[in-house]
Design a protein around this motif. Structure first.
Motif, short mmCIF file in Angstrom:
data_model
loop_
_atom_site.label_atom_id
_atom_site.label_comp_id
_atom_site.label_asym_id
_atom_site.label_seq_id
_atom_site.Cartn_x
_atom_site.Cartn_y
_atom_site.Cartn_z
N SER A 9 -63.93 -58.01 31.05
CA SER A 9 -62.97 -58.91 30.39
C SER A 9 -63.74 -60.16 29.91
O SER A 9 -64.33 -60.87 30.72
CB SER A 9 -61.88 -59.36 31.37
N PRO A 10 -63.74 -60.42 28.60
CA PRO A 10 -64.47 -61.61 28.11
C PRO A 10 -63.86 -62.91 28.62
O PRO A 10 -64.54 -63.93 28.70
CB PRO A 10 -64.35 -61.49 26.59
N PHE A 11 -62.57 -62.88 28.97
CA PHE A 11 -61.94 -64.09 29.52
C PHE A 11 -62.46 -64.36 30.93
O PHE A 11 -62.73 -65.51 31.30
CB PHE A 11 -60.42 -63.96 29.51
N ARG A 14 -66.24 -65.50 30.57
CA ARG A 14 -66.53 -66.88 30.14
C ARG A 14 -66.32 -67.85 31.31
O ARG A 14 -67.00 -68.88 31.39
CB ARG A 14 -65.75 -67.27 28.90
N VAL A 33 -57.39 -54.88 37.11
CA VAL A 33 -56.06 -55.34 36.67
C VAL A 33 -55.17 -54.15 36.32
O VAL A 33 -53.95 -54.27 36.30
CB VAL A 33 -56.21 -56.33 35.49
N PHE A 34 -55.77 -53.00 36.10
CA PHE A 34 -54.98 -51.79 35.84
C PHE A 34 -54.81 -50.99 37.13
O PHE A 34 -53.69 -50.72 37.56
CB PHE A 34 -55.65 -50.94 34.75
N GLY A 47 -49.80 -60.65 36.24
CA GLY A 47 -50.59 -59.43 36.39
C GLY A 47 -51.74 -59.38 35.41
O GLY A 47 -52.07 -58.34 34.85
N ARG A 48 -52.37 -60.53 35.18
CA ARG A 48 -53.50 -60.59 34.25
C ARG A 48 -54.69 -61.25 34.95
O ARG A 48 -54.53 -61.93 35.97
CB ARG A 48 -53.15 -61.43 33.01
N ILE A 49 -55.85 -61.06 34.35
CA ILE A 49 -57.07 -61.72 34.81
C ILE A 49 -57.59 -62.59 33.68
O ILE A 49 -57.29 -62.30 32.50
CB ILE A 49 -58.13 -60.68 35.24
N PRO A 50 -58.36 -63.66 33.98
CA PRO A 50 -58.84 -64.09 35.29
C PRO A 50 -57.88 -65.00 36.04
O PRO A 50 -56.99 -65.61 35.44
CB PRO A 50 -60.09 -64.89 34.92
N ASP A 62 -55.20 -68.15 33.92
CA ASP A 62 -55.52 -68.30 32.49
C ASP A 62 -56.88 -68.99 32.33
O ASP A 62 -57.10 -70.09 32.86
CB ASP A 62 -54.44 -69.08 31.73
N SER A 63 -57.77 -68.34 31.56
CA SER A 63 -59.14 -68.85 31.47
C SER A 63 -59.19 -70.27 30.90
O SER A 63 -60.01 -71.09 31.34
CB SER A 63 -60.01 -67.91 30.64
N ALA A 64 -58.32 -70.59 29.94
CA ALA A 64 -58.38 -71.94 29.35
C ALA A 64 -58.04 -73.00 30.40
O ALA A 64 -58.69 -74.06 30.46
CB ALA A 64 -57.41 -72.03 28.16
N TYR A 110 -56.21 -51.71 23.03
CA TYR A 110 -55.16 -51.17 23.90
C TYR A 110 -54.39 -50.08 23.14
O TYR A 110 -54.05 -49.05 23.69
CB TYR A 110 -54.20 -52.28 24.34
#
Ligand code: GSH
Length: 207
Positions: A9-11, A14, A33-34, A47-50, A62-64, A110
């Motif tokens: 995951s690029p998020f 980073r 995550v899956f 249900g998401r990363i990171p 949330d990466s931001a 996806y």
């Protein structure tokens, strides 16, 4: 600290690169995550990363938001996004283009990889790829520094380049955007990038 999510995951990547560049130690939770969806939802209701669980037990999502926390923790002198002015605007624009390209390539991927083939929508895939191409071409036209301190715009764009090359290589073939090749090679040679390099993209595949 515990960073949750895999480096394909690029998020996630980073955040991992930023933690390393700024000198933070962290544990890495590599659950999928899956494959580990229910466990991931207990960490992040989306249900998401990171996600990043801090030493006091609080979890940032949330990466931001995580990167914003890191920049505030180290202060404006060491922050990876310039604190103000034209330099900040420029960095935020580049980051928006890079994360937007990830979003669009991700949506197309996806659709092409995870969704069962009978349900795929070619026009939607083409639209997403066109949007990603626009962002990538705009990033290639930027004047990237060739030395000096690394910033979040370079980190995020390099993570985007590796991700796109893993999942949809035709969009970013070597030689198509020489400025991005130079940026990527320069960043990927650094320890923080080498230690987080994702060899392959791992997701469930639709039939
Ligand atoms: N805006 C979010 C995006 C995170 C994101 O898209 N993560 C992906 C992996 S690259 C994910 O969790 N995908 C699983 C899903 O959305 O179901 C961020 O910057 O953290």
């Amino acid at each position: 600290m515990i960073l949750v999510g895999q480096y394909d995951s690029p998020f996630v990547r980073r955040v991992a690169v930023s933690l390393r560049v700024l000198g933070f130690a962290y544990e890495h939770d590599t659950r999928s995550v899956f494959g580990d969806f229910d466990a991931m939802r207990r960490v992040n209701p989306l249900g998401r990363i990171p996600s990043l669980t801090l030493d006091d037990g609080e979890t940032l999502i949330d990466s931001a938001a995580i990167l914003d926390w890191l920049d505030h923790a180290v202060g404006p002198e060491r922050a990876l996004v310039p604190p103000e002015g034209v330099a900040r605007q420029r960095a935020l624009r580049r980051m928006a283009l890079a994360t937007g390209a990830i979003d669009k390539v991700g949506a197309a991927t996806y659709e092409q990889v995870i969704r069962p083939s009978a349900l795929r929508w070619p026009e939607w895939i083409a639209r997403c790829r066109t949007q990603a191409e626009g962002a990538i071409a705009a990033l290639a036209a930027e004047a990237w520094p060739v030395d000096g301190r690394i910033g979040q715009d370079q980190i995020t764009t390099t993570c985007m380049i590796r991700y796109v090359r893993m999942v949809d290589g035709a969009l970013l073939a070597a030689g198509k955007y020489p400025a991005l090749d130079v940026l990527s090679e320069r960043c990927e040679a650094r320890e923080a990038f080498r230690e987080t390099f994702p060899a392959e993209y791992v997701v469930p595949r639709g039939e």
